[in-house]
Design an enzyme around this catalytic site. Structure first.
Site, PDB file in Angstrom:
ATOM      1  N   LYS A 138       0.840  -1.406   0.002  1.00  0.00           N
ATOM      2  CA  LYS A 138       0.095   0.100   0.098  1.00  0.00           C
ATOM      3  C   LYS A 138       0.931   1.217  -0.131  1.00  0.00           C
ATOM      4  CE  LYS A 138      -4.222   1.829   0.098  1.00  0.00           C
ATOM      5  NZ  LYS A 138      -3.626   2.475  -0.894  1.00  0.00           N
ATOM      6  N   LYS A 173       4.348   2.776   8.610  1.00  0.00           N
ATOM      7  CA  LYS A 173       3.301   3.783   8.928  1.00  0.00           C
ATOM      8  C   LYS A 173       2.142   2.647   9.061  1.00  0.00           C
ATOM      9  CE  LYS A 173       3.080   7.299   6.309  1.00  0.00           C
ATOM     10  NZ  LYS A 173       2.908   8.239   5.313  1.00  0.00           N
ATOM     11  N   LYS A 226       5.706   1.938  -2.615  1.00  0.00           N
ATOM     12  CA  LYS A 226       5.456   3.375  -3.291  1.00  0.00           C
ATOM     13  C   LYS A 226       5.671   3.305  -4.576  1.00  0.00           C
ATOM     14  CE  LYS A 226       4.771   7.523  -1.518  1.00  0.00           C
ATOM     15  NZ  LYS A 226       4.004   7.887  -0.649  1.00  0.00           N
ATOM     16  N   ASN A 274      -2.763  19.042  -1.362  1.00  0.00           N
ATOM     17  CA  ASN A 274      -3.691  18.467  -0.670  1.00  0.00           C
ATOM     18  C   ASN A 274      -3.531  18.202   0.834  1.00  0.00           C
ATOM     19  OD1 ASN A 274      -4.519  15.642   0.924  1.00  0.00           O
ATOM     20  ND2 ASN A 274      -5.746  15.551  -0.993  1.00  0.00           N
TER      21      ASN A 274
HETATM   22  P1  NAD Z   1       0.575  17.875  -3.648  1.00  0.00           P
HETATM   23  O1  NAD Z   1       1.362  17.723  -4.975  1.00  0.00           O
HETATM   24  O2  NAD Z   1      -0.726  18.064  -3.513  1.00  0.00           O
HETATM   25  O3  NAD Z   1       0.989  19.209  -2.909  1.00  0.00           O
HETATM   26  C1  NAD Z   1       2.437  19.640  -2.579  1.00  0.00           C
HETATM   27  C2  NAD Z   1       2.621  20.838  -2.079  1.00  0.00           C
HETATM   28  O4  NAD Z   1       3.877  21.254  -2.018  1.00  0.00           O
HETATM   29  C3  NAD Z   1       2.352  21.962  -3.360  1.00  0.00           C
HETATM   30  O5  NAD Z   1       1.581  23.373  -2.813  1.00  0.00           O
HETATM   31  C4  NAD Z   1       3.620  22.353  -4.154  1.00  0.00           C
HETATM   32  O6  NAD Z   1       3.634  23.739  -4.665  1.00  0.00           O
HETATM   33  C5  NAD Z   1       4.462  22.463  -2.840  1.00  0.00           C
HETATM   34  N1  NAD Z   1       5.929  22.457  -2.941  1.00  0.00           N
HETATM   35  C6  NAD Z   1       6.649  21.486  -3.762  1.00  0.00           C
HETATM   36  N2  NAD Z   1       7.839  21.604  -3.836  1.00  0.00           N
HETATM   37  C7  NAD Z   1       8.131  22.708  -2.876  1.00  0.00           C
HETATM   38  C8  NAD Z   1       9.240  23.464  -2.478  1.00  0.00           C
HETATM   39  N3  NAD Z   1      10.316  22.930  -2.586  1.00  0.00           N
HETATM   40  N4  NAD Z   1       8.930  24.411  -1.393  1.00  0.00           N
HETATM   41  C9  NAD Z   1       7.900  24.555  -1.331  1.00  0.00           C
HETATM   42  N5  NAD Z   1       6.674  23.966  -1.503  1.00  0.00           N
HETATM   43  C10 NAD Z   1       6.695  23.082  -2.471  1.00  0.00           C
HETATM   44  O7  NAD Z   1       1.250  16.975  -2.615  1.00  0.00           O
HETATM   45  P2  NAD Z   1       0.453  16.292  -1.278  1.00  0.00           P
HETATM   46  O8  NAD Z   1      -0.215  15.102  -1.578  1.00  0.00           O
HETATM   47  O9  NAD Z   1       0.081  17.503  -0.371  1.00  0.00           O
HETATM   48  O10 NAD Z   1       1.909  15.814  -0.639  1.00  0.00           O
HETATM   49  C11 NAD Z   1       2.623  16.775   0.243  1.00  0.00           C
HETATM   50  C12 NAD Z   1       3.510  15.756   1.187  1.00  0.00           C
HETATM   51  O11 NAD Z   1       2.726  14.744   1.995  1.00  0.00           O
HETATM   52  C13 NAD Z   1       4.426  14.765   0.563  1.00  0.00           C
HETATM   53  O12 NAD Z   1       5.776  14.478   1.289  1.00  0.00           O
HETATM   54  C14 NAD Z   1       3.482  13.388   0.525  1.00  0.00           C
HETATM   55  O13 NAD Z   1       4.507  12.147   0.222  1.00  0.00           O
HETATM   56  C15 NAD Z   1       3.099  13.610   1.881  1.00  0.00           C
HETATM   57  N6  NAD Z   1       1.809  12.611   2.010  1.00  0.00           N
HETATM   58  C16 NAD Z   1       0.807  12.927   1.249  1.00  0.00           C
HETATM   59  C17 NAD Z   1      -0.618  12.097   1.538  1.00  0.00           C
HETATM   60  C18 NAD Z   1      -1.716  12.300   0.714  1.00  0.00           C
HETATM   61  O14 NAD Z   1      -2.803  11.757   1.096  1.00  0.00           O
HETATM   62  N7  NAD Z   1      -1.775  13.118  -0.360  1.00  0.00           N
HETATM   63  C19 NAD Z   1      -0.478  11.185   2.512  1.00  0.00           C
HETATM   64  C20 NAD Z   1       0.526  10.884   3.313  1.00  0.00           C
HETATM   65  C21 NAD Z   1       1.740  11.931   3.034  1.00  0.00           C
END
Ligand code: NAD
Length: 420
Positions: free
Chosen positions: A70, A94, A106, A221
């Site tokens: 997952k 996790k 992943k 997100n």
């Molecule tokens: P996303 O693509 O929706 O958003 C990422 C955000 O980070 C965007 O606003 C982008 O512009 C910004 N960003 C990217 N590079 C950047 C930088 N160098 N400096 C500043 N801002 C920057 O991604 P997400 O789904 O929100 O995921 C964000 C983090 O959370 C990742 O590490 C992801 O692995 C982790 N995560 C996400 C989920 C999920 O359900 N989406 C679950 C667990 C962990």
């Protein structure tokens, strides 16, 4: 070749550092150090220009012991094997910490989705699904959205898998749109989980959220929901950031207005007055606020930043946002800062993914309230378990969380035995 990746090295370092806090045999540890499978595929895509371009797609299954793999699928120009291996390992811990019947996996495709049309992204997603089809399945490996992917991406994977296998398979991916067997509450789940863990931590350090201040890096997100939910609890969000830059406004941002702005704009750049708020990454994180939330990507908080933090709480909403150096600083020099480790802080997404998978298997769907109640139960229970374990052993929260999780995965391996 993944071994030379700094991200893999820091994930491996974390694993090895908690082994003394477990009762695992060396043979089991050997099996946890490396992923079970690394699948690399070349994905040819017909671009809008008529040219054909090749993309590298990767799926890593760190383990398949506790259940199907997952983990998310990310589209980003930074994707490489080491990064995906490290993230798959984190997913194992996790899932174990949250007590889910999944193993860690992943995936990623090295591409820049912001420079691709929707049609190009769809063809990329569908062809990638076809290429890795022998290695995925509802009881083999279940993908979900991550950076650069979303509900639509998951709908394309669901559709492609169902067409090619000739059977409707809703539980092949999670994070799907509601119209295609998604679950209520999935879109906001990770950010909601982040805020539930912040509530738990704040209670333990006597920090009142109503009136507190925060900076949140990332407005996607996870980051946008975190900002929204913090604001709803009376937290002033003084710092926001995305790819366009880092912004700090002492009187705080109107989070609702930012979210509204992003409905018709790709980035925060251009939001009224925001250009004057631009600061460096280092200045962003080290402002005197109560809560710091890295919610963008890995290795954003360096040792230098960690040494200069002035907050009371760091909530790791992103995966692996602290470098090994920063981790050390937080563990040793900054014991005054309460750290919510990533495998706990951002687990809300995989918890609700689990709910979506269960609903897909049963074809029986839950109300939003039911999803949120169960999410809160699971995430708060994991927090209490981790905090209790860390306090009883006199270790920091990350060590406590990892020790519990690694022990669980290791014991599952030991009990199942080594075939043949
Ligand atoms: P996303 O693509 O929706 O958003 C990422 C955000 O980070 C965007 O606003 C982008 O512009 C910004 N960003 C990217 N590079 C950047 C930088 N160098 N400096 C500043 N801002 C920057 O991604 P997400 O789904 O929100 O995921 C964000 C983090 O959370 C990742 O590490 C992801 O692995 C982790 N995560 C996400 C989920 C999920 O359900 N989406 C679950 C667990 C962990």
């Amino acid at each position: 070749m993944f071994e030379s990746s700094p991200f893999y090295q820091s994930a491996l370092g974390q694993l090895l550092s908690v082994i003394p806090h477990t009762s695992l045999e060396p043979g089991v540890v050997e099996r946890l150090r490396v992923p079970k499978r690394i699948i690399t595929v070349s994905v040819p895509v017909r671009m809008d220009s008529g040219d054909t371009r090749m993309f590298m797609g990767i799926r890593v299954q760190h383990s398949l012991t506790a259940g199907p793999g997952k983990g998310g699928l990310r589209f980003a120009p930074t994707v490489d094997t080491g990064e995906v291996v490290a993230l798959a390992m984190l997913m194992s811990w996790k899932c174990a910490l949250l007590g889910l019947p999944f193993s860690g996996a992943k995936g990623g495709i090295n591409c820049d989705p912001s420079a691709m049309s929707i049609g190009e992204q769809e063809r990329l997603t569908r062809r990638f699904t076809a290429e890795i089809l022998p290695f995925i399945g509802p009881t083999v490996d279940v993908m979900a959205p991550d950076m650069g992917t979303n509900e639509q991406t998951m709908a394309w994977i669901f559709d492609t898998y169902s067409i090619v296998t000739g059977s409707n398979c809703a539980q092949i991916v999670t994070g799907k749109p509601l119209e295609t067997y998604g679950t209520l509450g999935r879109r906001a789940a990770t950010g909601m989980g982040v805020v539930y863990t912040i509530e738990e931590a704040a209670r333990r350090i006597n920090l009142k959220l109503n009136g507190a201040t925060a900076v949140v890096q990332g407005f996607g997100n996870v980051g946008s929901v975190t900002c929204e939910q913090l604001a709803l609890r009376g937290v002033t969000v003084k710092g926001v950031a995305d790819v366009s830059g880092h912004y700090f406004r002492d009187k705080g941002f109107d989070v609702k207005a930012l979210m509204e702005y992003l409905k018709s704009n790709r980035t925060l750049a251009g939001f009224p007055g925001i250009d004057a708020d631009k600061v460096s990454v280092d200045d962003f994180f080290t402002q005197p606020v109560d809560i710091v939330v890295p919610a963008a990507m890995e290795h954003q908080v360096t040792g230098k930043i960690a040494r200069n933090l002035k907050c009371r709480l760091v909530a790791e909403a992103a995966n692996g946002p602290c470098t090994t150096d920063a981790d050390m600083v937080l563990r040793e020099a900054h014991k005054d800062i309460f750290l919510i480790p990533d495998i706990l802080c951002n687990a809300g997404g995989v918890v609700v993914s689990y709910f979506e998978w269960v609903q897909g298997i049963q074809m029986f769907f839950w109300s939003a309230e039911e999803v949120d109640n169960k999410l809160q139960q699971m995430i708060r229970r994991a927090f209490i378990l981790t905090h209790g374990h860390a306090t009883a052993r006199g270790v920091d929260m990350r060590t406590g969380a990892l020790a519990l999780a690694v022990e669980k995965v290791g014991k599952e391996k030991a009990k199942r035995g080594l075939f043949p």
